[in-house]
Design an enzyme around this catalytic site. Sequence first.
Site, PDB file in Angstrom:
ATOM      1  N   PHE A  98      43.991  46.959  39.556  1.00  0.00           N
ATOM      2  CA  PHE A  98      43.786  46.901  38.112  1.00  0.00           C
ATOM      3  C   PHE A  98      44.837  47.743  37.384  1.00  0.00           C
ATOM      4  CE2 PHE A  98      39.433  45.426  39.357  1.00  0.00           C
ATOM      5  CZ  PHE A  98      39.475  44.206  38.711  1.00  0.00           C
ATOM      6  N   SER A  99      44.422  48.662  36.519  1.00  0.00           N
ATOM      7  CA  SER A  99      45.380  49.320  35.623  1.00  0.00           C
ATOM      8  C   SER A  99      46.340  50.284  36.296  1.00  0.00           C
ATOM      9  CB  SER A  99      44.633  50.041  34.501  1.00  0.00           C
ATOM     10  OG  SER A  99      44.052  49.108  33.624  1.00  0.00           O
ATOM     11  N   THR A 100      46.201  50.514  37.581  1.00  0.00           N
ATOM     12  CA  THR A 100      47.258  51.244  38.277  1.00  0.00           C
ATOM     13  C   THR A 100      48.593  50.550  38.020  1.00  0.00           C
ATOM     14  OG1 THR A 100      45.703  51.937  39.989  1.00  0.00           O
ATOM     15  CG2 THR A 100      48.039  52.109  40.519  1.00  0.00           C
TER      16      THR A 100
END
Length: 373
Positions: free
Chosen positions: A65-67
Amino acid sequence: MGTGVNAKVQERVEAVLGALVESGAESGLQVAVYADGELVVDACAGTAGSPDGRPLGPATLIHGFSTGKGFTATLVHVLAERGLIDYDTPIAHYWPEFAAHGKERVTVRHALTHTAGVPQLPVALTPAELCDWDTMCAVVAEQEPLWEPGSDSGYHGWTFGWILGETVRRVTGLTPAEALRTYVTEPLGVADELFFGLPEGELPRTAPLVEGGWGAWLASLPPTAPFRALVAPNPGVWTVAELANRRDYLLADLPAGGTSTARAAARLYAALLGEVDGVRLLPHARVELATTVAVSGKDRVLRAQHAKGLGYFLGLPEMAGELSSFSHHGSGGSIAFADRARGLAFALTRTRLVAPTNDTARLVADEVRALLT
C-alpha cells in the site's frame, strides 16, 4: 545485489521474525537492512500464503500500500534533479486540465506535502474505476479543493498517486511504472523487485495478503472520520486484503502504493543516503531539501501530529521518533525508511495486515538499531 549480510544481526532478526510467525502474531514477514550502503540483513519468515504452504522467500513480492508513496516521492525528486520537474511550478503547467475548480495554484510542493487540498474520492467510486488511470485522472482533475492549497496539510491517501503520477507522465511521456523503472529501479538493479503496477508475469511471485485487524480497525472508524469520509468513502476502496489481492488492482499503475521485496525497498532508501554498488539516486543537497521538515502539526485527515518533508513522513515511531529519519509506511503495517543519523535503511514487508496498535515494525527496527549502532 550484494549479499554481504552481517551474520550476527541476520541470525537475530531471523529469530525474532520466526518467533513472531510461530506465535501466530504474523503470517509472513520480510526485513532488509542496509548499513552505509551494504546489505547487512535480508531475512524472512512464514509462508507466502499459497494453498501449498510455500515458504515466503526474500524474492517474494508483497504489496505494501502506501509504502509505495516513498517510491513516488523518490521518482519525483530524481526528475527534479534532472530539471524536468520544479517543486514550485503549478501542477497545471504540466497537466492543464488539473487547473479546474480553483486548483490552478496547486504546486508540486503542495502535492508532495499533502497540502493540495484534494484528498477526497467520490463516495460511489468502484474498485474497477480506481484501477483505471484515465478515469481517475479525470476524477481528480475535476475535484474542488477542500481548503486553500498550501494553507494546511491533510493526508492525500489515494490522490497523491494520480496528482504526482500524471505529472510524471506529462513530463516524461512514460507511465509512472515505466518512469519508475527507467529512472529508479533499473539503475538500482531492482527492476524485478520494486513496482507500481505489476507486470502480469510477476503475479505468481506475489504473496496474497490476509486480514489481521486492519480491516476491523477501518470499520471501527466513525463514517464521519476524515479518513473514512474522504480517503476511503466506501468499503470497495478500503486498503484491505480483498482489494490488494484483486488481479486488476495489482496490475494497475497506482503510485499511491507499491509492490516490492523488503530488500528492494531498503536498497532504494540506502541509495538516497549514499552510494550502493556505485549508484546514488540523489546528491546530498537534494536529499537534505527533500527530508527537511516542510510542514508539521495536526494532519486534518489523519487527525494526529505529523512532520512531513517533500513526499516523506519524518520521525515516525518506527524511526524512534527522530526527525533525521524519513519514510513512508503503508496500511496494515509495512514500512521502509532511511535513518540519516545512523546511515541505515530499513524495510519491513508483511502479508498480514495489522491494526495500528501492532508494534512489530517498531520492535524489529529498535532491535536492528541496537545491534548496529
